[in-house]
Design a protein around this motif. Structure first.
Motif: not given
Length: 253
Positions: A10-12, A27-36
């Protein structure tokens, strides 16, 4: 009856800032992660696999990814009807506080690897912030208290395959170099950790009729530990065993 299993993602991962969260990384305020994996595709594939009596396990690490998989499992179970399907989520490392209850209610197995928290404690607090990390990371005790089936594993070769180390980690939750436990409220009891490593792990693999406990008609697979009582074992959990038996036959030493 089931006919084997399939696994999807489902994700990374937290390490690569690709585990999928509701809130962005500190530490990466525009990143919510990745739905793979596309969820429509994943739901259709899970629906079909479940109809074919295949056990489905899905990798989910971030809190949003876990909820998405729980939602999808609920839809599939409702559509395909009641049966002993034993859906699994692999890792379940970060959950919102309400999610452990869903595992118990939906009968979804939390397949977790305690030793991963030894490496994740410091990075999780840096990547997610201390408050979010400590309220939602590796919620083993919360899962047990929610009557979820928790199965321990190693994720070998990523982590050490020795189950005694995983049991120690779940009980104490002390990362290398730390003096105190990380999120001490989520420490498990010895009984819980042993159950997760034996009968629950066998149940998660549809092997509980053959393995997981010393019972009549099961294989006599067991180890002999260097302790004379449960209290002694809890006080000083060993790294090695005195002997190993497989189907009643001593194979070590």
């Amino acid at each position: 009856m089931h006919f084997g299993g399939v696994k999807a993602f489902a994700d990374g991962s937290l390490g690569s800032n690709s585990a999928l969260f509701y809130e962005a990384y500190d530490n990466d305020p525009h990143n919510y992660g990745l739905q793979v994996t596309d969820m429509i595709w994943l739901q259709n594939a899970t629906m079909h696999a479940d109809k074919c009596r295949l056990q489905v396990a899905i990798h989910a690490i971030g809190d949003k990814a876990n909820d998405m998989v729980l939602d999808m499992y609920s839809t599939v179970a409702s559509y395909n009807g009641l049966r002993d399907r034993r859906f699994k989520i692999e890792h379940c490392q970060h959950l919102v506080p309400e999610s452990p209850k869903r595992f118990g209610k939906q009968l979804v197995i939390a397949s977790v690897q305690p030793d991963h928290l030894l490496d994740d404690a410091e990075p999780a607090e840096k990547k997610l912030g201390i408050v979010r990390a400590q309220s939602g990371s590796y919620l083993f005790k919360s899962l047990f208290d929610s009557n979820a089936t928790v199965a321990f594993g190693s994720d070998w070769p990523v982590a050490d395959i020795n189950p005694l180390g995983a049991i120690r980690t779940a009980i104490h939750r002390v990362p290398p170099g730390w003096e105190n436990a990380w999120i001490p409220s989520e420490r498990t009891t010895l009984d819980e950790a042993m159950k997760a490593s034996t009968i629950s792990a066998a149940y998660a693999a549809f092997l509980d009729k053959d393995l997981g406990s010393l019972s009549k008609a099961k294989y006599a697979d067991f180890v002999v530990l260097p302790a004379n009582s449960w209290d002694e074992l809890l006080e000083n959990l060993p790294d090695t065993v005195l002997a190993t038996y497989v189907n009643g036959n001593q194979v070590y030493p």
